[in-house]
Design an enzyme around this catalytic site. Structure first.
Site: not given
Ligand code: 8YV
Length: 328
Positions: A243, A272, A290
């Protein structure tokens, strides 16, 4: 739970076989055009659903949960990380939360190795050179990267994914080091030939490659802070498939720009889908959207886990992948 089929609201488009099976089993509301839900949409979904199936793109915070209808009893998240869900509030409201652990381990570990190689061997730069028509032909000193064989890899977070990275790393000749909240079992440590560092600071100072493989929790937010990043060797690289919030992205960008770190491979970002514009200007970073677990096999396995979690829950049993249990 009502007698009729439960209303299951799915926030994003899932693989066809998963959606088909969900339609057979439940009163399923799909998101056919896959547009991420706005906050208002999400609140509406929480009002009408017995079961919500969100993904990492849905921020289910206190405010959203405060407006959830009384029938919402299960959040069966499609994904392993649950940092997008306010677990404490869910618990207070008697909502069970499940996730999909295990089935994306190998794919994410593959992507971690891909990024380690891509950064060390300058794969993106090489590709850009060809696509931009700038390649003049082979040269003995052109596009030189760094060998990974014989280098030291420090894994931050030795859970399922961290261990899967360690197994792969041995094959690439990297020596494996790790930092974890708790030291792992001695036999597993021996099998992985991994060296435990109780001090993250100490480990960072000695590694050539650092891989972030821990979840994002309040305890790991900016675990790799500006101070800690500064402990790393200037020739070291860092990869993150976990993350974005685990690394202080601004500090990382500053150090990469100044050459205080050699490179980074990032599949995840602190804000993000926004990516720091400065990262886009740097040659020594590899940036991915991602996609660590983005395989069709993985997505189907994740969907099957979601279905099992919902089915066991509505049948009155404890779903296998409970993150928290309803306390009410
Ligand atoms: C998933 C992930 O694709 O599972 C996770 O935690 O980060 C991703 O690989 C995503 O979360 C799906 O919601």
């Amino acid at each position: 739970m009502p007698q009729e089929k439960p209303v299951v609201v799915v926030t994003r488009k899932l693989p066809d076989p998963i959606e088909t099976r969900m339609m057979e089993l439940f009163d399923t509301r799909l998101n056919r055009d896959d547009r991420p839900l706005t906050r208002e949409d999400l609140v509406e979904a929480c009002k009408s659903a017995d079961v919500l199936v969100p993904t990492v793109t849905d921020r289910i915070d206190k405010g959203v949960l405060a407006q959830a209808g009384p029938r919402l009893r299960l959040i069966a998240s499609f994904g392993t990380g649950v940092d997008h869900i306010d677990l404490a509030t869910a618990r207070e409201r008697g909502i069970t939360v499940t996730n999909t652990p295990g089935v994306l381990t190998e794919d994410t570990a593959d992507m971690t190795m891909a990024l380690i190689l891509a950064v060390s061997r300058r794969l993106s730069e090489g590709e850009r050179l060809i696509r931009e028509g700038k390649w003049q032909g082979w040269g003995p000193t052109t596009m030189l990267g760094h060998r990974i064989w014989g280098k030291r890899l420090g894994i931050v977070g030795m859970g399922r994914i961290g261990s899967a990275v360690a197994r792969r790393a041995r094959g690439f000749g990297l020596s494996v080091h790790y930092h974890n909240r708790r030291r792992i079992d001695e036999s597993v440590e021996a099998e992985l030939e991994a060296t435990y560092w109780e001090s993250l600071d100490q480990m960072l100072a000695h590694m050539d490659v650092v891989s972030v493989n821990c979840p994002h929790t309040p305890a790991t937010f900016h675990l790799l802070s500006a101070r800690r990043l500064k402990l790393m060797k200037p020739h070291a690289i860092i990869v993150n498939t976990a993350r974005g919030e685990v690394i202080d992205e601004n500090a990382l960008v500053r150090m990469l720009s100044k050459g205080e770190l050699a490179g980074a491979g990032l599949d995840v970002f602190e804000h993000e889908p926004a990516v720091s514009p400065k990262l886009l200007d740097l040659e020594n970073v590899v940036l991915l959207p991602h996609m660590g677990s983005a395989t069709i096999e993985g997505r189907i396995d994740m969907g099957e886990k979601v279905i099992i979690n919902i089915k066991t829950f509505i049948d009155g049993h404890k779903p296998p992948d409970r993150v928290i249990e309803a306390m009410l």
